[in-house]
Design a protein around this motif. Structure first.
Motif, PDB file in Angstrom:
ATOM      1  N   HIS A  97       0.871  -1.298   0.086  1.00 38.13           N
ATOM      2  CA  HIS A  97       0.200   0.074  -0.086  1.00 38.13           C
ATOM      3  C   HIS A  97       0.904   1.230  -0.009  1.00 38.13           C
ATOM      4  O   HIS A  97       0.122   2.318  -0.260  1.00 38.13           O
ATOM      5  N   LYS A  98       1.987   1.186   0.120  1.00 35.69           N
ATOM      6  CA  LYS A  98       2.696   2.223   0.698  1.00 35.69           C
ATOM      7  C   LYS A  98       2.825   3.256  -0.462  1.00 35.69           C
ATOM      8  O   LYS A  98       2.756   4.457  -0.248  1.00 35.69           O
ATOM      9  N   ALA A 123      10.614  -2.235   6.769  1.00 25.71           N
ATOM     10  CA  ALA A 123      10.269  -3.470   6.021  1.00 25.71           C
ATOM     11  C   ALA A 123      10.863  -3.201   4.662  1.00 25.71           C
ATOM     12  O   ALA A 123      11.211  -4.140   3.738  1.00 25.71           O
ATOM     13  N   GLN A 125       9.447  -1.499   2.211  1.00 16.56           N
ATOM     14  CA  GLN A 125       8.390  -1.484   1.303  1.00 16.56           C
ATOM     15  C   GLN A 125       8.235   0.373   0.970  1.00 16.56           C
ATOM     16  O   GLN A 125       7.796   0.745  -0.191  1.00 16.56           O
ATOM     17  N   THR A 201       4.510   6.666   7.241  1.00 11.94           N
ATOM     18  CA  THR A 201       3.157   5.929   7.875  1.00 11.94           C
ATOM     19  C   THR A 201       2.624   7.341   8.440  1.00 11.94           C
ATOM     20  O   THR A 201       3.001   8.401   8.294  1.00 11.94           O
ATOM     21  N   GLY A 243       1.919  -1.048  11.962  1.00  7.78           N
ATOM     22  CA  GLY A 243       3.176  -0.640  12.330  1.00  7.78           C
ATOM     23  C   GLY A 243       2.943   0.666  12.907  1.00  7.78           C
ATOM     24  O   GLY A 243       2.780   0.923  14.021  1.00  7.78           O
ATOM     25  N   GLY A 244       2.812   1.659  11.991  1.00  8.10           N
ATOM     26  CA  GLY A 244       2.836   2.912  12.485  1.00  8.10           C
ATOM     27  C   GLY A 244       1.383   3.295  12.287  1.00  8.10           C
ATOM     28  O   GLY A 244       0.667   4.083  12.881  1.00  8.10           O
ATOM     29  N   GLY A 245       0.628   2.402  11.086  1.00 10.84           N
ATOM     30  CA  GLY A 245      -0.944   2.375  11.141  1.00 10.84           C
ATOM     31  C   GLY A 245      -1.477   3.011   9.708  1.00 10.84           C
ATOM     32  O   GLY A 245      -2.560   3.476   9.796  1.00 10.84           O
ATOM     33  N   SER A 246      -0.481   3.177   8.790  1.00  8.96           N
ATOM     34  CA  SER A 246      -0.906   3.905   7.538  1.00  8.96           C
ATOM     35  C   SER A 246      -2.070   2.774   6.712  1.00  8.96           C
ATOM     36  O   SER A 246      -3.287   3.388   6.379  1.00  8.96           O
ATOM     37  N   ASN A 247      -1.852   1.776   6.653  1.00 11.00           N
ATOM     38  CA  ASN A 247      -2.586   0.814   5.918  1.00 11.00           C
ATOM     39  C   ASN A 247      -4.107   0.834   6.547  1.00 11.00           C
ATOM     40  O   ASN A 247      -5.249   0.657   5.870  1.00 11.00           O
ATOM     41  N   GLY A 315       8.054  -4.523   9.450  1.00 13.63           N
ATOM     42  CA  GLY A 315       7.226  -3.364   8.979  1.00 13.63           C
ATOM     43  C   GLY A 315       6.597  -2.862  10.348  1.00 13.63           C
ATOM     44  O   GLY A 315       5.865  -2.080  10.411  1.00 13.63           O
ATOM     45  N   GLU A 362       3.853  -8.579   7.568  1.00 18.21           N
ATOM     46  CA  GLU A 362       2.587  -7.453   8.334  1.00 18.21           C
ATOM     47  C   GLU A 362       1.099  -7.847   8.125  1.00 18.21           C
ATOM     48  O   GLU A 362       0.500  -8.370   9.413  1.00 18.21           O
ATOM     49  N   CYS A 388      -2.202  -6.044   2.878  1.00 17.03           N
ATOM     50  CA  CYS A 388      -1.616  -4.575   2.736  1.00 17.03           C
ATOM     51  C   CYS A 388      -0.294  -4.851   1.859  1.00 17.03           C
ATOM     52  O   CYS A 388       0.471  -3.982   1.433  1.00 17.03           O
TER      53      CYS A 388
END
Ligand SMILES: Cc1ncc(COP(=O)(O)O)c(C=O)c1O
Length: 410
Positions: A97-98, A123, A125, A201, A243-247, A315, A362, A388
Motif C-alpha cells: 500500500h505504501k 520493511a 516497502q 506512515t 506498524g505505524g498504522g497507515s494501511n 514493518g 505484516e 497490504c
C-alpha cells in the motif's frame, strides 16, 4: 477529492493537529517553517481538483488501482463461519500500500520545487515505493534504513539500489525503523532548502498523520464501493495490521462514521505481550508520550525512555503508533489486539496453501486475527481484511523461522 472524503476532513484533527489528546507538532524551531509550508501546500492541494486528477491518473495507470476485493473462499470454508474478503493492496505496483501515499507526497514535493527526497523505511516497502516514484520523476532519493532491517530485508535494499536510491544503513539504537526516522529527521533539519521528507506512515508531526491517512483512504473508499457491489451492504468487521498504522487508517477512515462496522487493528505481539517488551504492541503494552514530533502511545520505561520493540516483521517493528489510532482506541471506536510471531507464521503458511497468495508478514498478523474470530461468527457476517503487502521480501525470514535451509527446501 471526492465529496464523501472531503466532508470527513471536518472530523479531525483540530487546527493544532490534535486528535483528542494525541498528535500535535513537537518539533525544533528549525523545522517549524518547513512544516508550516508543507501544511499550507497540503491544505491547498486538498481542495484542488487538478491535484486529485493527477493522483487518480497515477493510481490508475501507474499503481494499478482499484485493487481487487477478493472473496477468500477456501479460508472461509476452513473456518466455517464469517465470509472472509481480502482487499488486495499487495497487487499494487511495488507490492504494498505504501505507494498510495508516496505518490501524494511526491506530487506535493514537486509543486514545492523540492529536488531531494528523503525517506525512512523499516520493511523496505516504503523505501522501494519512494525510490520508484523518484525514479519516475527524476528526483534524488536517499533512504534511511536501520542496519538490522537492511540485513533482514535485503531483497528490498537491492531493489532500492536498482531504482537509483542511496540507502543509508542506520546503526544507532537497535538499527530499526525508529532509528531510521531519527536520522531522516536530522537530515531534514540540516538540508532545509531543497529537501522534502516523505514519511511512510501516519506518524510524525502534523500535518503528516492526517495527510498520509488521506492519501491512504483510497483503500477504504474502494472497499466500501466494492462491498456494496459484491454484497449490497457494508462489511460487519474490517481488520488491518498496524506498524505505524497507515494501511489501517487508510481502510478505517472512510468507515469511521458507519457505527455498525466493527474496526479492529492488529499490533505485533512478537514473543508475547510481556514485561520484557519482546513485542511491538504500543496500544496494548505502552502508554502515552512524545516521539517523532507527536504525542501518542509508546513503548517506554518508567523514565520515559523509548524501548526497542520486537517483531518478526520489520514493518511492524515500531515502538509507537499513529496518533489517530491512539485517539480511536481511547474513544473506543476501534479495538486493538495483538498477534504473536508464531500465530502470524501459521497464518502466512495457511494463506499460501489455501489461497495461493504469499502474504507479507505484516498482513499475516491481521490474517491470524481473522483466523481466531471467523469460526465463531455466523455465516452472514462479512469480514474485510487488508492484504497490504506481498511476501516476496519475507521468504528468507520465514525460511529461517521455519528452520529451512534455502538450498534444501525440496
Ligand atoms: C506490507 C506492509 N504492511 C504494513 C506495514 C506497516 O506500516 P503501516 O502500519 O503504516 O501500514 C509495512 C511497513 O513497512 C509494510 O511493508
Amino acid at each position: 477529492m471526492p465529496d464523501d472524503l472531503l466532508n470527513s476532513f471536518m472530523t479531525g484533527p483540530d487546527e493544532n493537529g490534535r486528535f483528542g489528546d494525541f498528535g500535535g507538532r513537537f518539533v525544533s524551531e528549525t523545522l517549524m517553517p518547513l512544516i508550516l509550508e508543507l501544511e499550507a501546500q497540503y491544505e491547498h492541494a486538498k481542495t484542488d481538483d487538478s491535484f486529485w486528477a493527477e493522483m487518480h491518473d497515477l493510481w490508475t495507470h501507474y499503481v494499478g488501482r482499484p485493487s481487487p476485493m477478493y472473496f477468500a473462499e477456501r479460508l472461509t470454508e476452513k473456518f466455517g463461519g464469517a465470509k472472509i474478503y481480502l482487499k488486495r493492496d499487495e497487487l499494487n505496483h511495488t507490492g504494498a500500500h505504501k505507494i498510495n501515499n508516496v505518490l501524494g507526497q511526491i506530487i506535493l514535493a514537486r509543486r514545492m520545487g523540492k529536488t531531494r527526497i528523503i525517506a525512512e523505511t523499516g520493511a523496505g516497502q516504503h523505501g522501494v515505493a519512494t525510490a520508484t516514484v523518484c525514479a519516475k520523476f527524476g528526483l534524488k532519493c536517499i533512504v534511511y534504513m536501520g542496519a538490522h532491517d537492511v540485513e533482514r530485508q535485503s531483497p528490498n535494499v537491492f531493489r532500492m539500489k536498482l531504482l537509483g536510491a542511496e540507502v543509508v544503513p542506520v546503526t544507532s539504537g537497535r538499527g530499526t525503523l525508529k532509528d531510521a526516522m531519527n536520522d531522516a529527521l536530522r537530515d531534514w533539519v540540516t538540508n532545509v532548502d531543497d529537501t522534502f521528507y516523505c514519511i511512510g506512515t501516519v506518524a510524525g508531526p502534523h500535518p503528516y498523520p492526517a495527510m498520509v491517512r488521506d492519501f491512504q483512504a483510497i483503500i477504504g473508499k474502494e472497499a466500501k464501493e466494492q462491498m456494496q457491489a459484491a454484497e449490497g451492504r457494508l462489511p460487519d468487521t474490517i481488520i488491518a495490521a498496524i506498524g505505524g498504522g497507515s494501511n489501517a487508517m487508510g481502510l478505517f477512515f472512510p468507515f469511521l462514521d458507519d457505527k455498525d462496522v466493527n474496526i479492529i487493528g492488529v499490533e505485533a505481539g512478537g514473543k508475547g505481550v510481556n514485561d520484557r517488551m519482546e513485542h511491538c504492541a504500543s496500544l496494548t503494552g505502552g502508554r502515552p508520550g512524545v516521539l517523532h514530533g507527536n504525542r501518542t502511545y509508546l513503548l517506554q520505561d518508567d523514565d520515559g525512555q523509548i524501548l526497542e520493540g520486537f517483531s518478526i516483521s520489520a514493518g511492524l517493528d515500531y515502538p509507537g503508533i499513529g496518533p489517530e489510532h491512539s485517539w480511536l482506541h481511547e474513544i473506543g471506536r476501534a479495538k486493538y489486539v495483538s498477534i504473536t510471531d508464531v500465530e502470524a507464521l501459521e497464518a502466512f503458511q495457511l494463506c499460501c496453501e489455501l489461497e495461493g497468495i504469499i502474504p507479507a508478514l505484516e498482513p499475516s498478523h491481521a490474517l491470524a486475527h481473522v483466523m481466531k474470530i471467523a469460526g465463531d461468527l455466523p455465516a452472514d457476517h462479512i469480514i474485510v481484511m487488508n492484504m497490504c503487502g506481498r511476501g516476496d521480501k519475507d521468504i528468507f525470514t520465514v525460511a529461517r523461522a521455519l528452520g529451512w535451509e534455502m538450498g534444501d527446501v525440496l
